[in-house]
Design a protein around this motif. Structure first.
Motif, mmCIF file in Angstrom:
data_model
loop_
_atom_site.group_PDB
_atom_site.id
_atom_site.type_symbol
_atom_site.label_atom_id
_atom_site.label_comp_id
_atom_site.label_asym_id
_atom_site.label_seq_id
_atom_site.Cartn_x
_atom_site.Cartn_y
_atom_site.Cartn_z
ATOM 1 N N ARG A 1 0.839 -1.212 0.000
ATOM 2 C CA ARG A 1 0.000 0.000 0.000
ATOM 3 C C ARG A 1 0.873 1.262 0.000
ATOM 4 O O ARG A 1 0.594 2.237 -0.696
ATOM 5 N N ALA A 2 1.954 1.219 0.782
ATOM 6 C CA ALA A 2 2.844 2.391 0.855
ATOM 7 C C ALA A 2 3.524 2.623 -0.498
ATOM 8 O O ALA A 2 3.619 3.770 -0.973
ATOM 9 N N LEU A 3 3.980 1.545 -1.147
ATOM 10 C CA LEU A 3 4.642 1.690 -2.451
ATOM 11 C C LEU A 3 3.659 2.207 -3.498
ATOM 12 O O LEU A 3 4.004 3.075 -4.312
ATOM 13 N N ASP A 4 2.413 1.698 -3.455
ATOM 14 C CA ASP A 4 1.394 2.172 -4.411
ATOM 15 C C ASP A 4 1.215 3.675 -4.262
ATOM 16 O O ASP A 4 1.177 4.422 -5.234
ATOM 17 N N ARG A 5 1.079 4.090 -2.994
ATOM 18 C CA ARG A 5 0.832 5.519 -2.761
ATOM 19 C C ARG A 5 2.041 6.357 -3.170
ATOM 20 O O ARG A 5 1.914 7.412 -3.795
ATOM 21 N N PHE A 6 3.235 5.870 -2.830
ATOM 22 C CA PHE A 6 4.434 6.619 -3.202
ATOM 23 C C PHE A 6 4.525 6.753 -4.728
ATOM 24 O O PHE A 6 4.769 7.844 -5.257
#
Ligand SMILES: Cc1ncc(COP(=O)(O)O)c(C=O)c1O
Length: 312
Positions: free
Chosen positions: A301-306
């Motif tokens: 989720r963090a990588l998607d958002r980044f």
């Protein structure tokens, strides 16, 4: 490059320019050799020639300096802040030991990050069967909570220091009984719960799961590490390993995005400290397989958002 601490002596041995540069006028920089970054140099880390190639840089440097002027060589068996879980290529650790012996140079292992059991052995260097003359240990040795560190030396070195009047400096908290008791309790628990086996077993799964993310995110250029000491590095182009634009500040932004998901990862800049972005994923040694899945979900989720925010 490696990171060894923030006293002037430790900084003089450190290769991370933003941290050392402000102190340059006050200290004498020590000679350094390149870290064995086979993945950036297009070399195969499993090929013994690669290990020899990087280790021989130590011999060349010792000869260049004059062996009689070289007291010690200090190395992180698995890299920390400067190189993000860089693993030694095949034969590297053993050859460095041989070179140090050949020139009567002390070998110091900085196991402040890699020691304490998270790679499956109490000292990471045990994975390669190499024994240093001196080892530095901290962090995991106090379970990450108790301020505790140790310098462990071969008896002949301790005797030599004692024979010359002992170590004359003192520290306010040296030999602190509470910290030492906590350290002993940590070691007992590591043994009682067989945590090193769990760290290797579940940590290896963590490594596989991180490597699987490379299929989804072309910006993950490399995944490396051992046991519960894993890292991944972001790049602009996996074929050239060119870093992301440094002003993108991926190292900060992805950590923040992960925090928002309730996940703590640790980042630094890979290329001398000024560009490149690596992230260490080093959960506790008691982490379970289910928790590895939770880590991967949050990281995804963090990588998607980044990626979305950065337009990648
Ligand atoms: C590999 C390594 N060595 C040495 C140190 C310095 O230890 P301390 O902060 O306890 O001085 C650190 C980090 O803090 C480290 O990561």
């Amino acid at each position: 490059p490696a990171y060894h601490g923030c006293t002037l002596g430790a900084l003089a041995l450190t290769g991370y320019a933003p941290m050392t540069a402000p102190f340059d006028p006050m200290m004498r920089q020590m000679p350094k050799i390149p870290a064995p970054r086979a993945y950036l140099d297009g070399l195969d880390p499993t090929d013994p020639d690669t290990g020899r190639h990087y280790a021989d840089m130590l011999e060349e440097r010792i000869l260049q300096e004059g062996p009689e002027t070289v007291l010690a060589f200090i190395v992180e068996p698995i890299g920390g802040a400067s190189t993000g879980c860089l693993m030694p290529p095949e034969g590297y650790m053993q050859r460095i030991r041989e070179i140090c012996d050949r020139y009567n140079v002390l070998l110091i292992h900085d196991e402040v990050i890699s020691g304490g059991g998270r790679t499956g052995t109490f000292f990471a260097a045990d994975n390669w069967g190499t024994v240093p003359d001196i080892a530095a240990l901290s962090k995991g040795f106090g379970a990450g909570y108790m301020p505790l560190g140790a310098v462990i030396a071969q008896e002949r070195i301790v005797e030599a220091v004692l024979g010359h009047g002992g170590f004359i400096h003192g520290f306010t908290y040296a030999g602190n009984p509470l910290a030492c008791a906590a350290g002993l309790a940590v070691i007992e628990e590591i043994e009682r719960q067989d945590m090193m086996a769990n760290a290797l077993d579940v940590g290896t799964q963590l490594g596989h799961r991180l490597r699987a993310l490379m299929n989804r995110y072309p910006i993950i250029g490399d995944v490396r590490g051992m046991g519960m000491l894993q890292a991944f590095e972001l790049v602009a182009d996996r074929s050239t390993m060119a870093p992301l634009p440094k002003d993108l500040n991926a190292h900060d932004r992805l950590v923040e995005a992960a925090y928002d998901e309730g996940l703590i990862i640790y980042s630094r800049r890979t290329r001398g400290g000024y560009s490149g972005d690596h992230f260490i994923v080093a959960p506790p040694m008691i982490t379970t397989t289910q928790q590895v899945e939770e880590i991967i979900e949050k990281l995804t989720r963090a990588l998607d958002r980044f990626c979305e925010d950065a337009g990648l």
